[in-house]
Write an enzyme that holds these catalytic residues in place. Sequence first.
Site, short mmCIF file in Angstrom:
data_model
loop_
_atom_site.label_atom_id
_atom_site.label_comp_id
_atom_site.label_asym_id
_atom_site.label_seq_id
_atom_site.Cartn_x
_atom_site.Cartn_y
_atom_site.Cartn_z
N GLU A 37 0.71 -1.31 0.06
CA GLU A 37 0.19 -0.01 0.13
C GLU A 37 0.84 1.33 -0.19
OE1 GLU A 37 -2.15 0.78 3.66
OE2 GLU A 37 -3.87 1.93 2.50
N GLU A 78 -11.79 3.03 6.24
CA GLU A 78 -10.37 3.32 6.90
C GLU A 78 -10.62 4.64 7.24
OE1 GLU A 78 -6.75 2.74 5.32
OE2 GLU A 78 -6.27 1.54 7.18
O1 LIG Z 1 -2.47 3.78 6.58
C1 LIG Z 1 -3.30 3.07 5.98
O2 LIG Z 1 -4.04 3.34 4.90
C2 LIG Z 1 -3.27 1.59 6.04
O3 LIG Z 1 -4.08 1.01 5.57
C3 LIG Z 1 -2.33 0.91 6.73
O4 LIG Z 1 -3.13 -0.05 7.64
C4 LIG Z 1 -1.17 1.41 7.40
O5 LIG Z 1 -1.18 2.40 8.23
MG LIG Z 2 -5.33 2.21 3.81
#
Ligand SMILES: O=C(O)C(=O)[C@H](O)CO
Ligand SMILES: [Mg+2]
Length: 251
Positions: free
Chosen positions: A134, A231
């Site tokens: 990522e 998220e």
């Molecule tokens: O921060 C992010 O976007 C994540 O997905 C991770 O878990 C790393 O912190």
């Molecule tokens: Mg993330």
Amino acid sequence: MRFSANLGFLWTELTLPNAIRAAAAAGFDAVECHWPYDVPADDVAAALRETGLPMLGLNTTRGGPGENGLSALPGRRAEARAAIDQALAYAQATDAAAVHVMAGFAQGDAAHAAFVDALRYACDAAQGRVILIEPLNHYDAPGYFLRTTAQAEAIIAEVGAPNLKLMFDCYHVQLMEGDVTHRLVRLLPLIGHVQVASVPDRGAPDHGELNYPHVWEVLTRLDWDAPVGAEYKPGEDTDATLGWLRGAQAR
Ligand SMILES: O=C(O)C(=O)[C@H](O)CO
Ligand SMILES: [Mg+2]
């Protein structure tokens, strides 16, 4: 559209098993987490069984204080591999579909070589699970090795493993590169998971510079049917931020 609650950010006042129950009660289709290692995997697995929610993914450990992953750190190969082993064992115990291998703060050719080596190790050891990488934005994670989707694309090609995929976090991509929906379309074959949050404040995906109803439309057109990771940082009351979820699920 289906959604996964990222329990690294949502319902953080609850224990992880109770956060899984809260995500189920709120109507999420799946959960994912960041670093669950302090919680016995059996307790997490029991809550997953009870709610019927799948665990989509978890991260390799950040490492020591001030670190953000170990896999691209030159000279830390054994620790990087141990972190991957730990994450894969937890993923197996909770039947998590994917492990995000965190690169860490590093730059240059030696970091690149270390990351490729760690990813080859992870992909071999994953036994059918997906390994994710990522790109993170340089405001939240200055100095993080993996910064752009172009860099991730080149690394995925170099490693050459079918189970190595891109974690396409729209929040990070918008901050670093923009042009989110063209990139989603072009990178689709490489994408293993999609995450969302408002930009630039990383709140619920219902305000800010990215128009998420349009992103849902594009993902639907692309036949993206895996749960999208919510998220985002909800503040104190996650349940009070879920209006966007009702709207998106109604599509
Ligand atoms: O921060 C992010 O976007 C994540 O997905 C991770 O878990 C790393 O912190
Ligand atoms: Mg993330």
